[in-house]
Design an enzyme around this catalytic site. Structure first.
Site, mmCIF file in Angstrom:
data_model
loop_
_atom_site.group_PDB
_atom_site.id
_atom_site.type_symbol
_atom_site.label_atom_id
_atom_site.label_comp_id
_atom_site.label_asym_id
_atom_site.label_seq_id
_atom_site.Cartn_x
_atom_site.Cartn_y
_atom_site.Cartn_z
ATOM 1 N N LYS A 16 -4.385 -23.262 6.564
ATOM 2 C CA LYS A 16 -4.371 -21.904 7.112
ATOM 3 C C LYS A 16 -5.782 -21.348 7.303
ATOM 4 O O LYS A 16 -6.002 -20.147 7.289
ATOM 5 C CB LYS A 16 -3.552 -20.945 6.240
ATOM 6 N N GLY A 71 -7.518 -22.411 10.112
ATOM 7 C CA GLY A 71 -7.761 -22.492 11.546
ATOM 8 C C GLY A 71 -7.996 -23.913 12.020
ATOM 9 O O GLY A 71 -8.632 -24.142 13.042
ATOM 10 N N SER A 102 -1.980 -15.708 4.844
ATOM 11 C CA SER A 102 -1.536 -16.636 5.891
ATOM 12 C C SER A 102 -0.702 -17.769 5.302
ATOM 13 O O SER A 102 0.282 -18.222 5.905
ATOM 14 C CB SER A 102 -2.740 -17.223 6.630
ATOM 15 N N GLY A 106 -1.150 -17.294 14.478
ATOM 16 C CA GLY A 106 -1.498 -15.902 14.702
ATOM 17 C C GLY A 106 -0.404 -14.914 14.344
ATOM 18 O O GLY A 106 -0.396 -13.783 14.841
ATOM 19 N N ARG A 107 0.529 -15.315 13.499
ATOM 20 C CA ARG A 107 1.605 -14.415 13.093
ATOM 21 C C ARG A 107 1.053 -13.262 12.255
ATOM 22 O O ARG A 107 0.079 -13.423 11.508
ATOM 23 C CB ARG A 107 2.650 -15.162 12.276
#
Length: 320
Positions: free
Chosen positions: A72, A74, A163, A279-280
């Site tokens: 998480k 990226g 995230s 991107g939630r």
């Protein structure tokens, strides 16, 4: 005649040769290390393994670069952006070779079979975010290639925790399974639950120390995940330089998608965005609980900054 036949049989059953790897060092090896070395030498002796050489001159090969994490942080965005470069050949899925025992015991030939076909001038890249926080992985990667160049993308530790929870929460929702609120994970007996796995994954300095036992800092490039979200091009330029790639990716490859709220990619006239799972929105968390997280990560972050010789714009860091 019998001796000739025996020699022919031995030649047929001889295992296929795998590319050699560097020795770890002159220290005496434990039996566990010896087992690891034998596993790395092991090749698939089954008849169903994939052919590694293509008629067009491309072939499957061991990765030259691995995106080791963090979960998480990226990693998918980094891989997609890096794949814009024509000299990058990226494995599509997370391989989990070094951290899953069932995969690791299959040996290097199995690992090679998971790689994409690439040309001699291309760099093969594999991404498995769990590598960064898995204790056994640094040594195993070193045993394969001590010159490996590693990419590590990190975000604000508190944001990464949120995230982490969000991903697991949505995974349960898609399966119509209930899942506790984030407060139930973060709080235990009225205090911050430091035993929560998502919090442990954000203790970057602990995991980084393990990697630095085997790889020098100049072999690990840290990508600022927060900056990659806000302005990806400068971060990707740094990755190009680290991998000694010619500068092929430019600012026009990125455009901000107002609907999604993050940058998408433009490649040869085609536009694409990351999967909708990226991107939630994070769950709403009380301010006092966020402050607890920021306070908890303050000292670990300072240790990490000292370890890598740079700072990041994270909430929990206050210059002293």
């Amino acid at each position: 005649m019998a001796a000739f036949l025996l020699g022919a049989v031995l030649l047929i059953v001889q295992p296929q040769v795998v590319p050699s790897r560097p020795a770890i060092n002159s220290k005496a090896e434990t039996s566990s290390q010896s087992v690891q070395r034998e596993l790395l030498k092991k090749t698939s002796q089954k008849n169903d393994f994939k052919e590694n050489i293509h008629s067009n001159g491309s072939c499957r090969q061991l990765p030259h670069t691995i995106i080791i994490g963090v979960r998480k942080g990226g990693t998918r965005a980094l891989l997609e952006m890096l794949s814009l470069h024509p000299d990058i050949a990226a494995a599509e899925s997370e391989v989990h070779f070094f951290d899953w025992e069932d995969h690791y015991r299959n040996g290097l030939q199995w690992y090679i079979n998971q790689m994409p076909f690439s040309y001699p001038h291309q760099i093969t890249v594999e991404k498995t975010p769990a590598y960064f926080t898995s204790p056994k992985v640094p040594e195993r990667v070193y045993n394969m290639n001590q010159s490996m160049r590693l990419l590590l993308i990190l975000r604000d530790p508190s944001e990464r925790v949120l995230s982490d929870y969000t991903q697991v929460f949505y995974n349960h929702m898609q399966k119509h399974k209930p899942y506790p609120s984030i407060e139930q994970f973060l709080i235990k007996d009225g205090e911050l639950n430091v035993g929560y796995k998502a919090i442990n994954r954000s203790l970057y300095y602990i995991h980084m120390q393990n990697w630095l036992k085997y790889f020098p800092l100049d072999h690990i490039h840290i990508v600022d995940g927060d900056k990659l979200i806000k302005d990806p091009f400068p971060e990707i330029e740094k990755v190009e330089r680290f991998l000694k790639l010619s500068p092929q990716i430019n600012a026009s490859n990125f455009y901000f998608n107002k609907t999604k709220g993050f940058y998408c990619l433009r490649d040869s006239g085609r536009e694409r965005c990351l999967h909708e799972s990226k991107g939630r929105a994070h769950p709403q968390v009380d301010t006092w609980l966020l402050e607890k997280l920021h306070e908890y990560f303050h000292e670990p972050n300072k240790k990490f900054f000292e370890l890598v010789g740079r700072t990041f714009d994270w909430h929990s860091f206050v210059a002293s």
